[in-house]
Every structure is written in C-alpha cells, then in structure tokens.
Design a protein around this motif. Sequence first.
Motif, PDB file in Angstrom:
ATOM      1  N   SER A 152      -8.702   3.684  -0.891  1.00 43.03           N
ATOM      2  CA  SER A 152      -8.328   2.456  -1.592  1.00 43.03           C
ATOM      3  C   SER A 152      -8.051   1.405  -0.529  1.00 43.03           C
ATOM      4  O   SER A 152      -8.207   1.668   0.664  1.00 43.03           O
ATOM      5  CB  SER A 152      -7.069   2.694  -2.423  1.00 43.03           C
ATOM      6  OG  SER A 152      -5.938   2.743  -1.564  1.00 43.03           O
ATOM      7  N   THR A 153      -7.616   0.238  -0.961  1.00 49.61           N
ATOM      8  CA  THR A 153      -7.291  -0.796   0.016  1.00 49.61           C
ATOM      9  C   THR A 153      -5.814  -0.733   0.414  1.00 49.61           C
ATOM     10  O   THR A 153      -5.264  -1.709   0.918  1.00 49.61           O
ATOM     11  CB  THR A 153      -7.614  -2.191  -0.542  1.00 49.61           C
ATOM     12  OG1 THR A 153      -6.903  -2.345  -1.778  1.00 49.61           O
ATOM     13  CG2 THR A 153      -9.098  -2.362  -0.782  1.00 49.61           C
ATOM     14  N   ALA A 154      -5.173   0.439   0.176  1.00 42.96           N
ATOM     15  CA  ALA A 154      -3.743   0.553   0.453  1.00 42.96           C
ATOM     16  C   ALA A 154      -3.407   0.268   1.913  1.00 42.96           C
ATOM     17  O   ALA A 154      -2.372  -0.319   2.207  1.00 42.96           O
ATOM     18  CB  ALA A 154      -3.229   1.947   0.065  1.00 42.96           C
ATOM     19  N   VAL A 182      -2.729  -1.656  -5.888  1.00 46.96           N
ATOM     20  CA  VAL A 182      -2.318  -2.225  -4.603  1.00 46.96           C
ATOM     21  C   VAL A 182      -2.552  -3.742  -4.593  1.00 46.96           C
ATOM     22  O   VAL A 182      -1.674  -4.517  -4.196  1.00 46.96           O
ATOM     23  CB  VAL A 182      -3.079  -1.551  -3.439  1.00 46.96           C
ATOM     24  CG1 VAL A 182      -2.882  -2.333  -2.150  1.00 46.96           C
ATOM     25  CG2 VAL A 182      -2.623  -0.113  -3.277  1.00 46.96           C
ATOM     26  N   THR A 228      -6.661   0.956  -5.772  1.00 45.22           N
ATOM     27  CA  THR A 228      -6.975  -0.361  -5.225  1.00 45.22           C
ATOM     28  C   THR A 228      -6.480  -1.461  -6.170  1.00 45.22           C
ATOM     29  O   THR A 228      -5.865  -2.444  -5.738  1.00 45.22           O
ATOM     30  CB  THR A 228      -8.498  -0.496  -5.011  1.00 45.22           C
ATOM     31  OG1 THR A 228      -8.899   0.455  -4.030  1.00 45.22           O
ATOM     32  CG2 THR A 228      -8.855  -1.892  -4.547  1.00 45.22           C
ATOM     33  N   GLY A 287       0.819  -1.215   0.000  1.00 45.18           N
ATOM     34  CA  GLY A 287       0.000   0.000   0.000  1.00 45.18           C
ATOM     35  C   GLY A 287       0.844   1.252   0.000  1.00 45.18           C
ATOM     36  O   GLY A 287       0.600   2.192  -0.766  1.00 45.18           O
ATOM     37  N   SER A 337      -5.467   8.031  -2.480  1.00 40.65           N
ATOM     38  CA  SER A 337      -4.743   6.864  -1.975  1.00 40.65           C
ATOM     39  C   SER A 337      -5.392   6.280  -0.719  1.00 40.65           C
ATOM     40  O   SER A 337      -5.313   5.077  -0.487  1.00 40.65           O
ATOM     41  CB  SER A 337      -3.277   7.211  -1.728  1.00 40.65           C
ATOM     42  OG  SER A 337      -3.173   8.302  -0.850  1.00 40.65           O
ATOM     43  N   GLN A 396       1.112   4.293  -2.732  1.00 40.65           N
ATOM     44  CA  GLN A 396       0.848   5.687  -2.377  1.00 40.65           C
ATOM     45  C   GLN A 396       2.070   6.563  -2.646  1.00 40.65           C
ATOM     46  O   GLN A 396       1.974   7.658  -3.187  1.00 40.65           O
ATOM     47  CB  GLN A 396       0.466   5.796  -0.903  1.00 40.65           C
ATOM     48  CG  GLN A 396       0.013   7.203  -0.532  1.00 40.65           C
ATOM     49  CD  GLN A 396       0.015   7.432   0.971  1.00 40.65           C
ATOM     50  OE1 GLN A 396       0.909   6.988   1.679  1.00 40.65           O
ATOM     51  NE2 GLN A 396      -1.015   8.115   1.443  1.00 40.65           N
ATOM     52  N   ARG A 412       0.231  -6.641  -4.192  1.00 43.12           N
ATOM     53  CA  ARG A 412       0.174  -7.669  -3.141  1.00 43.12           C
ATOM     54  C   ARG A 412       0.322  -9.047  -3.760  1.00 43.12           C
ATOM     55  O   ARG A 412       1.068  -9.890  -3.257  1.00 43.12           O
ATOM     56  CB  ARG A 412      -1.150  -7.583  -2.383  1.00 43.12           C
ATOM     57  CG  ARG A 412      -1.145  -6.442  -1.398  1.00 43.12           C
ATOM     58  CD  ARG A 412      -2.345  -6.479  -0.452  1.00 43.12           C
ATOM     59  NE  ARG A 412      -2.312  -5.267   0.366  1.00 43.12           N
ATOM     60  CZ  ARG A 412      -3.332  -4.449   0.588  1.00 43.12           C
ATOM     61  NH1 ARG A 412      -4.526  -4.732   0.095  1.00 43.12           N
ATOM     62  NH2 ARG A 412      -3.164  -3.372   1.314  1.00 43.12           N
TER      63      ARG A 412
END
Lengths: 330, 270
Positions: free
Chosen positions: B201-203, B228, B225, B79, B198, B83, B232
């Motif tokens: 989002s799922t950061a 990120v 998202t 994340g 940022s 960002q 991942r």
Amino acid sequence: MSPHAIQAEGLEKRFGETRALSGVSLTAEAGTVLGVLGPNGAGKTTTTRILATLIEPTAGHATVGGYDVVKQAHQVRQLVGLTGQYAGVDEMLTGTENLLMIGRLLGQSRRAARARAAELLDRFGLVDAAGRPAKTYSGGMRRRLDLAASLVGRPQILFLDEPTTGLDPRSRNGLWDMVRGLTADGVTVLLTTQYLEEADQLADDIVVIDRGQVIAHGTSDALKEQVGGQVLEVRPVDASDASTVQAIVADLAGATPETVDGLVSVPITDPALMPAVVRRLDDAGVPIGELSLRKSSLDEVFFALTGHHTDDVDAEADQLVRAEKEGARA
Amino acid sequence: MTTAALAPEPQLTRRVSPAAALRHTATLAWRNLVQIKHNPMELVDLSIQPIMFVLLFAYVFGPSMTGSVSSYLPVVIPGIIAQNALFAGMSTGFGLNTDLTKGVFDRFRSLPIARSAPLAGRILADTVKQAWSMAILLAVGFLIGFRIHTGPVAVVGAFLLLLAFAVLFSWTSVYIAMKVNEPEKVQLFGFVAIFPLSFLSTAFIKSTRGIPDWLAWVIRNNPVTQLVEAMRGLLIGGPVLHHAVAALAWGLAITLIFAPLSLRAFKRRA
C-alpha cells in the motif's frame, strides 16, 4: 412447573456423521443429586450441554425447572449454573474480578456483586488468592473458582460436568463436601462422572450411559442389586491358612475365589452361604481375622452391564470423545 | 450457605431487554479492558510496539525515502496508524479464540445474557484500545516533529474513520478465530496476511514511481491505500472524501462476506 427439576426424553445428538447421543432419557427430582455415570465418550458432556442450553438436541425434548431447554432457553439460563470439564474462568482476571463480572452480567448492583464475590471466595477458601489473576491458580483452585462462578446467581439447578477429573484426592473430597452442602440447601445437582466411587458417594440416583444410551438407572444400591452381586470376603488370622480358606470357599460358592494379600474374596448370590462358610472354617480350626459380605462395587456393576470395564477406552469411544470435544469447543 | 434455600422464587424474564443487552456489552467490554492490567504483554502490543515502529521507520527509512526524517513523518505517521490498526484488529480474533478454547465462552452462553454481548463487548473494548494506540502514535509523532495541519474536526474524523474501518476489518480475524483451534493460529494469520497487505500500500511510500505497473496497480487498489490516503487528507490536508468512501466500502464488503461466514462457523462449532 413440572414436578421434576430435570426431565429429558429421547435426546439425540449428531455431530456430522457421528452419533453422540441416541436416545437419552432421565429425570431428577428437586433437591437431589443425579449422577450420570459413564466412560469417556459415552455422551455425558453432550447431555449436559443440551440441558444447560449450550447446544440443541437433534431430536428429543427436555425441560429444566419446568422450562423447555430449546424454546425457553432464556428462562432455563436464569435457573441453572454450569461448571464444565474445562474450568470456564477468565485466566487474565483475578478471582474477585471473575466473580464480579458474573454478578454484573446477572444484573446485580456493583455493591451486591462485590458482597457476593467476597462471600463465595470465603466459602471456597480463595480469600488469599482473591487478588491474583486466575492463571496463577492451581488446578484445584481453578475448579473451585469455576464452581463459585456458577453459584453467583444462586442457581436452583446446578450442572457439574466431571467436576473432579484431574483433581488430587484432597481437592476431590473438598469438592464433594461442597456438593453435599449445596443439596442440603435444596439445590438440584446433575453430576457427570467417570468415577464410580464419586457417583456412589454423592448421587441419590444414578443413570449409567454408554455409547450415547442409558443402559441402567436407579439408586446406587438398586443398581448393585440389579446385577445381583454380593461379595464374600474372608481373611484368616494366619496368612498361611489362606489356601485352606480358598479351598473351603471355592467348594461352597462353586466359583473360584481370588486371593490378594491374604484376603480371599468370591462373588456369591446366596447370602445363606455365609454361615455355612463360618461353620466349615470352625470345623477346620481356622481362626478368622476378618469376614464380610459386601455389595459389588460400581466397577463390577459396570462390567456386568456393559461387558467392558470403565477404563476400557476402545477405538469407538475414542472417536466419540473426539466428536464430543469438537461439539464442546464452542 | 443458606442462601439458595431461602432465596425467593426468582422473577424470570422471557427475553433480554435492549437496555440489559447494552449493560451486558459494557460489562464484557470492562472485562476485556481490565485484563490489560494483569497482562503486561498487551500493554507492549498496545503502546510500546507502535512507538518502536514510529521511531525505527522515521529515523532508519526517513532519510533514504524523502531525504530527511521531518519530510518523511507526514508520509509514515498515517501509514503506521493504519498498519497498526490492522494488526491490532487481530487481537479481536485472538481473544475470541482464547475464550472459545478455554471454556469462558461456555460460561457466557450458559448465562441469561444477550447472545451478542460477548462479541459486542470484545469489539467495544478493542475499539477503545485502537483509539488509545492511535493517540499514542500521534503523540509520539508530535514529539519527533509531526504536525497536524488540519483542524480538530478533521482529527475527530480521522479517529472515526480509523475505528470504523478497524471494526469492519476485524471480522476477518473473527472468522479465523471461529475456524482454528488455538489462539496462536490467529496471530500467525495476522503475520502472513497483514504484512503483505499493509506493505503493498502507500503506507510507507510517497509515490509508486519505479514500481512495476502491475504491482503499482495492486497498491493503488489496496483498501489499505485508500485508508492511508484518507488519513493523510484528514491529518495533513488533501483529498479525503473519495478515499474515505472507498475505504469504508471495502470495509463494508469485508464485513458482508466475513460476518455471515463467522456466524455460520460459530454455529457449526457449537
């Protein structure tokens, strides 16, 4: 190759609704200095930017070194150097790095670029500051670095857009000497300036622009003659004689003289007036400390040509300055 | 001072060759990287700020978010990498605007160089900086316990994806740089646009549980998202392809909108 180093015909430029140039024509012969003289907002910067291929004219045509500034811009760029009103140096880089960058962009080898940078830094008195970022430089040093940057590629034609605006008199004189040195080497210089003295000092030919138009051109002397003027100046040995001198000069010249610090001066058109003034002063028994007949200054010329002094910046000129700045911002 | 008169008539070229254009780009990229040497602030932006973010997020938020620092690291490291890339992208615009307002761009444009070189050189340099920041973030993450569970190929993929997205996204900052008259305004935009972008989002979160439906929808459809999630997948494992494709599609859309707008704004400025 065209016989003229720089030739422009009827250049026009509009920024939106604002007309920055409405028909500027000028020529400069190889190896000479052309002074483009005018107040703020007259169109000097716009003219320079068109000739240096930064912007395209709305109408008109220009060649630099014989190449068309629009259709053969790439060739023109190989011949010219540009030093703008705002010094185009990278403040985050050192003096050496700035010049190295330009040399490399011009296709010089690393070694050649290094040698050229050292040579220019030496010539412009920047050796001691060579390793410091340009943001630590004084205004005068930045201008010198900017001028050095425009000389890396040994241009045949150099555009100097108000190179001394904001400089102290010493830096200004230094820059003048450098310009004289360049022309001695055969470089053609187009120099814009608001300072009449600067044009008078440096330029072989002068083009006067006002509000986007050429209002006069010729040599400095020819311009002064064109507006007719000579100035007679008399200073009596004894300051208390000033009023007597004033009366005699006024009588002969048929105009009201100005007296400043005991120096009586009056504009005249007939050079034969001078001996008459001498005779009358002799008859009156006034000893003369100083007597001269000089050509009008360029400021007086400008006033005669435009009806306003060079330091008058009226609302209209302000607006043009803004338009020009906007145009200059890219 | 006899050089100008004695210089032979130069051989003028009629256009910039592709090889010369590449050389110009490389020189201008060099120039942008060498600036770092004289500007300690940029080193802070590039290295110290990312390190600070990792440490603060991991140790302050970690325990509340997932129960422990170590279990939060797989969430937060990708994340923060994403960002950080968005913020760093603003430096492209900041630098361009500085060049425009300080007259350096005029100098470039008066030279016989490829017209694209000033921009391309900056983007190239910024890509190098992006890679550096990502490497720093991974290294700091490693020191505090973050582990990559995939292979070297996936890590290279993660770098490429991030750099590609960063270049595509940086057109937003290029556009702003063309429109504003001082570099600080580019940074201002960075804060008002990139902070919400940022964080929405799922950061920094594992799931959207407990978030109102409409907001969860925004978060799921935010390009950040997608980026990120793809990161991942590439660093820790999990689905990659459709997230990566979605992220790049977003990036491409941003470029297709903002590149022409930027060029138009630049022509107007000139």
